[in-house]
Design an enzyme around this catalytic site. Structure first.
Site, mmCIF file in Angstrom:
data_model
loop_
_atom_site.group_PDB
_atom_site.id
_atom_site.type_symbol
_atom_site.label_atom_id
_atom_site.label_comp_id
_atom_site.label_asym_id
_atom_site.label_seq_id
_atom_site.Cartn_x
_atom_site.Cartn_y
_atom_site.Cartn_z
ATOM 1 N N SER A 293 5.877 -2.590 3.666
ATOM 2 C CA SER A 293 5.561 -2.565 5.092
ATOM 3 C C SER A 293 6.642 -1.767 5.838
ATOM 4 C CB SER A 293 5.403 -3.990 5.619
ATOM 5 O OG SER A 293 4.744 -4.014 6.850
ATOM 6 N N GLU B 277 -5.759 -5.095 3.613
ATOM 7 C CA GLU B 277 -4.686 -4.880 4.593
ATOM 8 C C GLU B 277 -5.136 -5.310 5.983
ATOM 9 O OE1 GLU B 277 -1.700 -4.086 3.899
ATOM 10 O OE2 GLU B 277 -1.634 -2.827 2.106
ATOM 11 N N HIS C 29 -2.130 -8.065 3.340
ATOM 12 C CA HIS C 29 -0.883 -7.351 3.580
ATOM 13 C C HIS C 29 0.297 -8.205 3.144
ATOM 14 C CE1 HIS C 29 1.698 -4.397 5.446
ATOM 15 N NE2 HIS C 29 2.287 -5.332 6.180
#
Length: 546
Positions: free
Chosen positions: A233, A348, A451
């Site tokens: 990330s 995601e 995610h």
């Protein structure tokens, strides 16, 4: 949409049901402590000697060093300055416990820290290395945490380096400044900079940590010429930036990116814009000068930045760490020409967020895409079709994930394979987390990998997370993914014994080869180029519409 907002959009979903983690996560041990006594390991750094501790994992004795300073405390006049060298110390410094995490708000409850509180004095790193590696010149992984550049810490259990170290990789996690402390830009800061730069202090921290590793890691059994950088990330966005930065691109031998790049629509802001934001913040904080702002307590600054009307803080094109956008650097082939392993997850984003929690009917989906894309809605519907409710869920999840962060990752892959003169290995992580230990019978799980859901698998840390009831299929997925990572760090190629073959990215059957990673990992063809080209044009036309 700004970087912190884009990366915090999913925090609410990620943290559902994580209350159990707060109670259990911190107590889990990935390694068995060994009685220390006079056997406590020591290492000599450029600033002085440090003493760590011994541990054992998978039958391998490790040396663990926690809380080693790689820069001077960024406090007082050093607040909003590039990181300064560490002052040397006399004697042996204790490095057997994690240092403080950097100043941050509690934005995500799935981040369970082992740090010693929170402080501006936070520029420390942690090293895991085999005890037998004193002069072994092992490959090195330097890993940067995620958290939208607003939160995170190198002490998080999911980033623990013991498992990779047991496989022969010297593993380092790094703290870097966050939020207003890491990314404030002001005209006054640019004026006092010899480079006329302001902002990006968190990224400069990362570059300083890389310099420290290159200078000192041999004392921990690492090879300074074989440093791979990795992150997830915001950490992945950092890796993309470090590959482009003139301050760091020559120091790395490989790169790993898990979900994210500093590429449109997650782009660095112009310095002038960030200086305007910073000037607005100074007024809201009630300061009348840079000196007054530096005199404010860290807690007061943190609360001022938390105000709902506070401007955004994130990477900018400061003219020093970044002289242009990473996208431009990669387009002209001026990035680090090193092997790259990267990818994104199958969930995601989520269709319900795109549809604003409306039922996933074809009519609602069409209406949403017409609102979002206007005159381009029909093209969007062709690329992300929604003729049935199942198709709406599938396409809506794909579109939401692409718009959030998967598109930036795909573009990074495509740019580097075209201009990077090095192999690129592209993955699609598709293993949903299993049921939680406290779930009732019949509870549902996510359809795909959310995610950040790959971190424990990739770094070999499933057993440190007691929230989920991991299955043999999860452990097999982790064995393979961590094996890929370890092999890539060692050789620049993820392939190795007892691992499914992973082909480098190349044209094949109307698409590009990529590796689907789950309980049965395999090479498949990604045919998403048309989708990504469409989104690239949409994002180039203005702010992201969704």
């Amino acid at each position: 949409m700004n970087i912190p907002d884009r990366l915090s959009r999913l925090f609410d979903r990620r943290t559902q049901g994580i209350a159990l983690a707060v109670a259990l996560f911190g107590g889990a041990l990935s390694s068995t402590a060994i009685a220390q006594g006079s056997n406590a390991p020591q290492a000599l750094t450029n600033a002085g000697e440090v003493k760590g501790k011994l541990a054992q994992v998978d039958g391998v004795t490790l040396r663990e060093f926690q809380g080693i300073p790689f820069a001077a405390p960024p406090v007082g006049k050093k607040r909003w300055q590039p990181p300064q060298p560490v002052e040397a110390w006399n004697g042996v410094r204790d490095a057997s416990r994690f240092a403080a995490r950097c100043m941050q708000l509690p934005l995500a409850s799935d981040m369970v820290f082992r740090s010693n509180g929170m402080s501006e004095d936070c520029l420390y790193l942690n090293v895991w290395t085999p005890a037998s590696a004193a002069n072994a010149k092992l490959p090195v992984l330097v890993y940067f945490y995620g958290g939208g550049f607003q939160c995170g810490d190198g002490s998080e259990k999911r980033y623990d380096g013991a498992s990779l170290a047991a496989k022969g990789v010297v593993t380092v996690t790094v703290n870097y400044r966050l939020g207003v402390f890491g990314f404030l830009a002001l005209p006054a800061l640019a004026a006092e900079s010899p480079h006329h730069a302001a902002g990006n202090y968190g990224l400069l921290d990362q570059a300083a940590a890389l310099r420290w590793v290159q200078s000192n890691i041999a004392q921990f059994g690492g090879d300074p010429s074989k440093i791979t950088i990795g992150g997830e990330s915001a950490g992945s966005i950092s890796v993309n930036s470090l590959m482009a930065s003139p301050l760091s691109k020559g120091r790395i031998a490989g790169a790993i990116g898990e979900s994210g790049a500093l590429i449109n629509p997650i782009s660095p802001h112009p310095l002038k814009q960030m200086q305007q934001n910073g000037t607005l913040f100074v007024k809201k904080a009630g300061a009348d000068s840079l000196a007054a702002l530096r005199a404010m307590s860290a807690e007061k600054l943190l609360q001022a930045a938390a105000d709902k009307d506070s401007p955004d803080f994130g990477p900018d094109i400061d003219g020093y760490f970044l002289t242009e956008s990473p996208e431009a650097t990669f387009e002209r082939g001026a990035q680090a020409h090193v092997p790259l392993l990267l990818g994104a997850n199958s969930q995601e984003g989520f269709w319900s967020r795109l549809l604003d929690n409306q039922p996933p009917t074809p009519a609602n989906y069409r209406k949403t895409l017409q609102r979002v894309f206007g005159a381009q809605a029909e093209q969007a519907l062709t690329l992300y079709p929604g003729h049935t409710e199942d198709e709406v869920k599938s396409s809506g999840t794909a579109l939401s994930g692409d718009g959030f962060i998967a598109h930036t990752t795909w573009r990074w892959m495509d740019l580097h394979r075209r201009t990077g003169s090095s192999p690129v290995y592209f993955y699609y992580f598709d293993r949903p987390r299993p049921l939680k230990r406290d779930d009732k019978p019949g509870a549902s799980v996510d359809a795909g990998a959310v995610h950040s859901g790959e971190i424990e698998y990739a770094l070999g840390n499933l057993d440190t997370n007691l929230v989920y009831a991991w299955t043999p299929a999860d452990h097999e997925t982790s064995r393979v993914m961590e094996g890929y990572f370890a092999q890539f760090i060692k050789t620049g190629n993820p392939n190795g014994a007892k691992l499914p073959m992973w082909a480098a990215v190349k044209d094949a059957d109307g698409g590009l080869l990529r590796q689907t990673i789950d309980a049965h990992s395999r090479t498949e063809v990604d045919r998403g180029a048309a989708r990504q080209a469409f989104l690239q044009k949409i994002f180039a036309a203005g702010p992201p519409p969704f």
